[in-house]
Enzyme design. Sequence first.
Site, short mmCIF file in Angstrom:
data_model
loop_
_atom_site.label_atom_id
_atom_site.label_comp_id
_atom_site.label_asym_id
_atom_site.label_seq_id
_atom_site.Cartn_x
_atom_site.Cartn_y
_atom_site.Cartn_z
N LYS A 122 19.38 57.53 37.15
CA LYS A 122 19.95 58.01 35.96
C LYS A 122 20.03 59.42 35.92
CE LYS A 122 18.86 53.79 33.48
NZ LYS A 122 17.58 53.30 32.93
N GLN A 166 12.90 53.74 29.06
CA GLN A 166 12.89 52.70 30.14
C GLN A 166 12.16 51.49 29.74
OE1 GLN A 166 14.97 53.24 32.83
NE2 GLN A 166 14.34 51.20 33.41
N ASP A 189 21.60 53.32 24.46
CA ASP A 189 21.52 51.78 25.29
C ASP A 189 22.18 50.60 24.51
OD1 ASP A 189 20.49 51.62 27.57
OD2 ASP A 189 18.21 51.91 27.01
#
Length: 362
Positions: A122, A166, A189
């Site tokens: 990422k 994460q 997200d």
Amino acid sequence: MASSILSDCSSSATARLLPFHRKLHTQDFRFHRSVSIPLRPPSPTSSRSAASRFWSLSAVTPVAMTTDTSAKLIDGKMVAKQIKDEIAGEIAKMKDAIGIVPGLAVILVGARKDSQTYVRNKKKACEAVGIKSYEVHLPEDSTEEEVLKHISGFNDDPSVHGILVQLPLPRHMNEQSILNAVSIEKDVDGFHPLNIGRLAMQGREPLFVPCTPKGCMELLHRYAVDIKGKRAVVVGRSNIVGMPAALLLQKANATISIVHSYTKNPEEITRQADIVIAAVGVANLVRGSWIKPGAVVIDVGINPIDDPESPRGYRLVGDVCYEEVSKIASAITPVPGGVGPMTIAMLLSNTLDSAKRIHNFK
Ligand code: NAD
């Protein structure tokens, strides 16, 4: 094109699914094969707004739901590259105009190798398009309070426009309360219950849509797949893929069914679909007999299976038996090189959208 029907999927039925830590990040996948469908021209604007605008272009060759004998390839790797180029262009413009670059903060807890790989990739993807990345890496035995403290810091930091925790988190942490702590304005997200709730409601728009299902929809849009009024089946109902994918298809006016682990006749239900999105985590579950001739198939699954012939000892396959389904569908995503590369592209897109919204940059 695909080789013998029996070769791949029937052997994978007995193939051992490798443990999760051997899964690789989608960025590591190598693209191979097949027929590509002409794409829309690159857009100077964001992927989301581009998507809605481009569908009317006559230069586009849409994916017709035909009964051709070999499916066209939906090339996620190529689309993701195109989107990343668009994003890089927009970021450069924004920097020139208002001196702001988007910032993405990633919080990683623990030492899982797969999570570390995801985070590293990422970061690389951010750098490639001009997004500034911030990273906090906490030890496995950190407390929930420590994670919440970092989230709170990033919530208040004006140079951070997106916050990503994460997953999975260590078992002793409450994932729900941690995700809830991310400011809805920075929830790139798209997992915050308010964003998911808005996605589910008519007439409401979420600030962010979860990246993987958003990537699936972007592929359908960019390949001009007609969704309105079509029958769509989503196999899998997880919070991060299946459920939001079903909500997005419904928002796009498809008639949806969701097939899950308690569904009694998954094959029969899936065979009614014009569009299938498979997000299950079971290698080659969706066989040719599940697919209506001419359907469009998006395979989200990433499953490592034993392969003694591969130098790494394993290879990645999807939830869809490509060998069989590519002979029946009108278009299909490969694994790797389909949905995987789109997920990261959508994360970058969400981060850019967030920065534009916060700084009121059109
Ligand atoms: P998950 O385990 O959270 O959810 C799986 C879903 O599948 C569940 O809703 C379950 O009910 C359903 N299911 C399980 N067995 C089934 C069966 N036999 N028949 C019908 N439904 C069944 O998984 P997830 O996080 O949604 O991920 C699914 C797959 O997608 C995995 O292979 C994962 O690695 C992959 N994935 C890929 C990306 C990407 O970027 N390409 C992103 C996320 C997940």
